[in-house]
Scaffold this motif. Structure first.
Motif: not given
Lengths: 109, 115
Positions: B24-26, B28, B30, B71-73, B93
């Motif tokens: 998971e990226q926090h 933002g 793409n 886009s976050s997972h 990411s």
């Protein structure tokens, strides 16, 4: 084929200076990254060079010569916490990152 | 949570098991990536997703199956793995997957051991 070469391992003394070299042969060039990776941790960004010359950032500097396909990372005033692997990566003509195998830097007191 | 997180951090599985790795990226971003890191070898790019669409699949065996619901997972589904698949699996990411200055932010990785 595409190739990134860097020494497998280097040893240096605390307080000294060390230079880690990276040579590359890639299909095109759109920049070169250096990352630091401590054992068991994520790689973290150190520098990005796209033009020839030296970029200085505190104790770390990165140099690029595109005509020679060569870069180096210079670490000054070495500290024990600088013991880590240093990864060189080149962005090729397709904007793919081509990675070297990394250089393990061991700092001795 | 900030940056890029990965779970689990360690995983031991048998060759007949099915498991999934989660990223998971926090930030933002793409674009998201899966890499395999083996000792003394370069990072091997496995999969790239840009705006949830898979743009790269570098000849990865079908026993590895990625999934990017948004886009976050990012997930990596594993089944019938081989002992040589034991490695550190890193997720990363970036803002997008193209462009010269495209700094990638990495998660701490999942250390996978296949028995």
């Amino acid at each position: 084929g595409q190739n990134i070469d860097q020494p497998t391992e280097m040893t240096a003394t605390e307080g000294a200076i060390v230079q880690i070299n990276c040579t590359y042969q890639t299909s095109g060039f759109n920049g070169l990254f250096w990352y630091q990776q401590h054992a068991g941790e994520a790689p973290t960004f150190l520098s990005y060079n796209v033009l020839d010359g030296l970029e200085e950032k505190g104790r770390f500097s990165s140099f690029l010569s595109r005509s020679k396909g060569y870069s180096y990372l210079l670490l000054k005033e070495l500290q024990m916490k600088d013991s880590a692997s240093y990864l060189c990566a080149v962005v090729d003509s397709n904007y793919q990152l081509i990675w070297g195998a990394g250089t393990k830097l061991i700092i001795k007191p | 949570e900030t940056g890029v997180t990965q779970t689990p951090r360690h995983l031991v599985m048998g060759m007949t098991n099915k498991k999934s790795l989660k990223c998971e990226q926090h930030l933002g971003h793409n674009a998201m990536y899966w890499y395999k890191q083996s000792a003394k070898k370069p990072l091997e790019l496995m999969f790239v997703y840009n705006f949830k669409e898979q743009t790269e699949n570098n000849s990865v065996p079908s026993r590895f199956s990625p999934e990017c619901p948004n886009s976050s997972h990012l997930f990596l589904h594993l089944h019938t793995l081989q002992p040589e698949d034991s490695a550190l699996y890193l997720c990363a990411s970036s803002q997008e997957s193209s462009g010269g200055y495209n700094e990638q932010f990495f998660g701490p990785g999942t250390r996978l051991t296949v028995l």
